[in-house]
Design a protein around this motif. Structure first.
Motif, PDB file in Angstrom:
ATOM      1  N   SER A 201      52.411  48.325  28.030  1.00 26.25           N
ATOM      2  CA  SER A 201      53.279  47.165  27.806  1.00 26.25           C
ATOM      3  C   SER A 201      53.888  46.636  29.103  1.00 26.25           C
ATOM      4  CB  SER A 201      54.398  47.529  26.832  1.00 26.25           C
ATOM      5  OG  SER A 201      55.213  48.561  27.373  1.00 26.25           O
ATOM      6  N   ALA A 202      53.527  47.234  30.244  1.00 25.50           N
ATOM      7  CA  ALA A 202      54.090  46.812  31.535  1.00 25.50           C
ATOM      8  C   ALA A 202      53.776  45.340  31.800  1.00 25.50           C
ATOM      9  CB  ALA A 202      53.524  47.677  32.655  1.00 25.50           C
ATOM     10  N   LYS A 203      54.795  44.627  32.285  1.00 28.87           N
ATOM     11  CA  LYS A 203      54.642  43.200  32.600  1.00 28.87           C
ATOM     12  C   LYS A 203      54.583  43.055  34.115  1.00 28.87           C
ATOM     13  CE  LYS A 203      57.032  41.990  28.354  1.00 28.87           C
ATOM     14  NZ  LYS A 203      58.283  41.507  27.738  1.00 28.87           N
ATOM     15  N   VAL A 204      53.407  42.645  34.604  1.00 30.23           N
ATOM     16  CA  VAL A 204      53.161  42.613  36.040  1.00 30.23           C
ATOM     17  C   VAL A 204      52.763  41.218  36.501  1.00 30.23           C
ATOM     18  CG1 VAL A 204      51.827  43.593  37.947  1.00 30.23           C
ATOM     19  CG2 VAL A 204      52.406  45.022  35.960  1.00 30.23           C
ATOM     20  N   ILE A 205      53.419  40.764  37.568  1.00 31.60           N
ATOM     21  CA  ILE A 205      53.079  39.490  38.205  1.00 31.60           C
ATOM     22  C   ILE A 205      52.416  39.809  39.538  1.00 31.60           C
ATOM     23  CG2 ILE A 205      53.989  37.388  39.267  1.00 31.60           C
ATOM     24  CD1 ILE A 205      56.286  37.466  37.260  1.00 31.60           C
ATOM     25  N   MET A 206      51.192  39.347  39.726  1.00 34.46           N
ATOM     26  CA  MET A 206      50.478  39.578  40.979  1.00 34.46           C
ATOM     27  C   MET A 206      50.911  38.530  42.011  1.00 34.46           C
ATOM     28  SD  MET A 206      48.802  42.170  39.961  1.00 34.46           S
ATOM     29  CE  MET A 206      47.815  42.514  41.431  1.00 34.46           C
ATOM     30  N   LEU A 207      51.098  38.981  43.250  1.00 36.99           N
ATOM     31  CA  LEU A 207      51.459  38.093  44.349  1.00 36.99           C
ATOM     32  C   LEU A 207      50.288  38.011  45.322  1.00 36.99           C
ATOM     33  CD1 LEU A 207      55.057  39.412  45.136  1.00 36.99           C
ATOM     34  CD2 LEU A 207      54.387  37.630  43.503  1.00 36.99           C
ATOM     35  N   THR A 208      49.968  36.818  45.800  1.00 34.26           N
ATOM     36  CA  THR A 208      48.835  36.671  46.702  1.00 34.26           C
ATOM     37  C   THR A 208      49.041  35.536  47.693  1.00 34.26           C
ATOM     38  OG1 THR A 208      46.433  36.313  46.810  1.00 34.26           O
ATOM     39  CG2 THR A 208      47.640  35.125  45.120  1.00 34.26           C
ATOM     40  N   THR A 209      48.385  35.658  48.823  1.00 32.37           N
ATOM     41  CA  THR A 209      48.404  34.587  49.820  1.00 32.37           C
ATOM     42  C   THR A 209      47.326  33.566  49.501  1.00 32.37           C
ATOM     43  OG1 THR A 209      49.137  36.177  51.486  1.00 32.37           O
ATOM     44  CG2 THR A 209      48.258  34.094  52.296  1.00 32.37           C
ATOM     45  N   TYR A 210      46.258  34.019  48.838  1.00 36.02           N
ATOM     46  CA  TYR A 210      45.101  33.161  48.569  1.00 36.02           C
ATOM     47  C   TYR A 210      44.961  32.890  47.082  1.00 36.02           C
ATOM     48  CZ  TYR A 210      44.161  35.074  53.187  1.00 36.02           C
ATOM     49  OH  TYR A 210      44.276  35.478  54.490  1.00 36.02           O
TER      50      TYR A 210
ATOM     51  N   ARG B 218      39.928  38.829  37.998  1.00 32.80           N
ATOM     52  CA  ARG B 218      39.983  40.285  37.906  1.00 32.80           C
ATOM     53  C   ARG B 218      41.388  40.762  37.544  1.00 32.80           C
ATOM     54  NH1 ARG B 218      36.515  40.128  42.546  1.00 32.80           N
ATOM     55  NH2 ARG B 218      38.267  40.527  43.944  1.00 32.80           N
ATOM     56  N   ALA B 219      42.396  40.135  38.151  1.00 35.74           N
ATOM     57  CA  ALA B 219      43.776  40.533  37.879  1.00 35.74           C
ATOM     58  C   ALA B 219      44.163  40.245  36.432  1.00 35.74           C
ATOM     59  CB  ALA B 219      44.725  39.811  38.834  1.00 35.74           C
ATOM     60  N   ILE B 220      43.811  39.080  35.953  1.00 36.51           N
ATOM     61  CA  ILE B 220      44.151  38.711  34.575  1.00 36.51           C
ATOM     62  C   ILE B 220      43.403  39.598  33.590  1.00 36.51           C
ATOM     63  CG2 ILE B 220      43.973  36.860  32.862  1.00 36.51           C
ATOM     64  CD1 ILE B 220      44.458  34.897  35.228  1.00 36.51           C
ATOM     65  N   ALA B 221      42.122  39.899  33.904  1.00 40.94           N
ATOM     66  CA  ALA B 221      41.345  40.782  33.038  1.00 40.94           C
ATOM     67  C   ALA B 221      41.941  42.185  33.003  1.00 40.94           C
ATOM     68  CB  ALA B 221      39.896  40.839  33.518  1.00 40.94           C
ATOM     69  N   ALA B 222      42.575  42.592  34.098  1.00 39.04           N
ATOM     70  CA  ALA B 222      43.182  43.927  34.173  1.00 39.04           C
ATOM     71  C   ALA B 222      44.559  43.974  33.527  1.00 39.04           C
ATOM     72  CB  ALA B 222      43.278  44.373  35.633  1.00 39.04           C
ATOM     73  N   GLY B 223      45.049  42.829  33.064  1.00 41.34           N
ATOM     74  CA  GLY B 223      46.315  42.826  32.337  1.00 41.34           C
ATOM     75  C   GLY B 223      47.483  42.162  33.028  1.00 41.34           C
ATOM     76  N   ALA B 224      47.236  41.496  34.168  1.00 37.63           N
ATOM     77  CA  ALA B 224      48.331  40.795  34.841  1.00 37.63           C
ATOM     78  C   ALA B 224      48.849  39.658  33.964  1.00 37.63           C
ATOM     79  CB  ALA B 224      47.861  40.232  36.185  1.00 37.63           C
TER      80      ALA B 224
ATOM     81  N   ARG C 262      37.664  32.715  50.480  1.00 37.10           N
ATOM     82  CA  ARG C 262      38.607  31.791  49.832  1.00 37.10           C
ATOM     83  C   ARG C 262      38.717  32.074  48.343  1.00 37.10           C
ATOM     84  NH1 ARG C 262      37.802  27.390  46.969  1.00 37.10           N
ATOM     85  NH2 ARG C 262      35.628  27.178  47.580  1.00 37.10           N
ATOM     86  N   ARG C 263      37.586  32.392  47.722  1.00 38.18           N
ATOM     87  CA  ARG C 263      37.582  32.635  46.274  1.00 38.18           C
ATOM     88  C   ARG C 263      37.960  34.062  45.913  1.00 38.18           C
ATOM     89  NH1 ARG C 263      32.245  30.498  43.474  1.00 38.18           N
ATOM     90  NH2 ARG C 263      33.336  31.599  41.793  1.00 38.18           N
ATOM     91  N   GLY C 264      38.120  34.929  46.917  1.00 35.81           N
ATOM     92  CA  GLY C 264      38.487  36.308  46.619  1.00 35.81           C
ATOM     93  C   GLY C 264      37.327  37.166  46.151  1.00 35.81           C
ATOM     94  N   ILE C 265      36.098  36.711  46.405  1.00 35.24           N
ATOM     95  CA  ILE C 265      34.922  37.488  46.004  1.00 35.24           C
ATOM     96  C   ILE C 265      34.776  38.709  46.904  1.00 35.24           C
ATOM     97  CG2 ILE C 265      32.395  37.432  45.817  1.00 35.24           C
ATOM     98  CD1 ILE C 265      32.680  34.436  45.124  1.00 35.24           C
ATOM     99  N   ILE C 266      35.087  38.524  48.200  1.00 37.54           N
ATOM    100  CA  ILE C 266      35.119  39.645  49.129  1.00 37.54           C
ATOM    101  C   ILE C 266      36.503  39.681  49.773  1.00 37.54           C
ATOM    102  CG2 ILE C 266      32.643  39.589  49.606  1.00 37.54           C
ATOM    103  CD1 ILE C 266      33.247  38.096  52.197  1.00 37.54           C
ATOM    104  N   ASP C 267      36.811  40.814  50.391  1.00 34.77           N
ATOM    105  CA  ASP C 267      38.123  40.997  50.990  1.00 34.77           C
ATOM    106  C   ASP C 267      38.039  40.895  52.504  1.00 34.77           C
ATOM    107  OD1 ASP C 267      39.324  41.534  48.515  1.00 34.77           O
ATOM    108  OD2 ASP C 267      38.644  43.623  48.622  1.00 34.77           O
ATOM    109  N   MET C 268      39.140  40.499  53.127  1.00 34.68           N
ATOM    110  CA  MET C 268      39.240  40.527  54.573  1.00 34.68           C
ATOM    111  C   MET C 268      39.462  41.968  54.995  1.00 34.68           C
ATOM    112  SD  MET C 268      41.578  37.155  55.360  1.00 34.68           S
ATOM    113  CE  MET C 268      41.273  37.252  57.110  1.00 34.68           C
ATOM    114  N   VAL C 269      38.701  42.439  55.979  1.00 37.18           N
ATOM    115  CA  VAL C 269      38.857  43.817  56.435  1.00 37.18           C
ATOM    116  C   VAL C 269      39.023  43.831  57.951  1.00 37.18           C
ATOM    117  CG1 VAL C 269      37.571  44.838  54.534  1.00 37.18           C
ATOM    118  CG2 VAL C 269      36.340  44.094  56.568  1.00 37.18           C
TER     119      VAL C 269
END
Length: 206
Positions: free
Chosen positions: A76-85, A93-99, A199-206
């Motif tokens: 039941s945790a309510k989580v808001i994801m924060l992002t720069t992009y 992915r975040a919404i599918a995981a329950g964000a 830009r779309r978040g398909i890959i990550d900056m490393v």
């Protein structure tokens, strides 16, 4: 009762800024913060906040993995994801995981408090910029896991030969993957494909 809030983000200034904004409001209580996902998960267990603010990109355990772990322990945790992009792949992915929400850090000053209130009330909320990005790319061709691996490897500046060696594949196969990736993303070349994927978040900056 004020809405208790936990913030998990690796940038101290952002955590301090959010704390300052929320502590000036009677209906919020900033209960704790954390600089890493592991520390944040522990503090979630201790404080059981009404709403958790969670950075999607952090060193070590990333935000989506932390979200999955938090939701597994507390569905039941309510989580808001924060992002720069505003990457649509990350948002999906975040919404599918329950964000419950996906907020751009650039919009926090005008949207954060209302977003927390909406999420606490049991509703989902996605910032318009992110929603537009998701809708724009909905229905488009998706990259396979192998194509993502190739693109991530290429994004680090590796040549086709080095990518092939690291992925235990042939150079010709890597070239075929890159051709398919460019076609799916509508990219002009490999560099353009990397830019679009970041830009779309398909890959990550490393």
């Amino acid at each position: 009762m004020p809405i208790s809030v936990l913030c998990i983000d690796d940038h101290a200034l952002l955590r301090e800024g959010i704390a300052a904004v929320l502590q000036g409001q009677e209906d919020f209580q900033f209960v704790a913060d954390a600089a890493t996902a592991e520390e944040g998960i522990e503090r979630f267990r201790v404080y059981q906040p009404a709403v958790t603010l969670l950075d999607i990109q952090m060193p070590g355990v990333n935000g989506i993995e932390a979200l999955v772990r938090i939701r597994k322990e507390s569905p039941s945790a309510k989580v808001i994801m924060l992002t720069t992009y505003k990457g649509d792949a990350q948002a999906a992915r975040a919404i599918a995981a329950g964000a419950a929400d996906y907020l751009l850090k650039s919009s926090l000053h005008r949207e954060l408090r209302e977003a927390i209130r909406i999420v606490h009330a049991g509703r989902r909320h996605v910032t318009p910029e992110v929603a537009a990005e998701v809708m724009q790319n909905m229905g488009g061709a998706t990259l396979s896991q192998r194509e993502i691996e190739v693109l991530q490897c290429i994004s680090n500046g590796n040549s086709n030969k080095i990518a092939a060696s690291r992925l235990k594949s042939s150079e010709e196969t890597v070239k075929v993957h890159l051709k398919n990736i460019s076609a799916k993303l509508g990219a002009k070349d490999r560099t353009h494909a990397v830019v679009i994927a970041l830009r779309r978040g398909i890959i990550d900056m490393v």
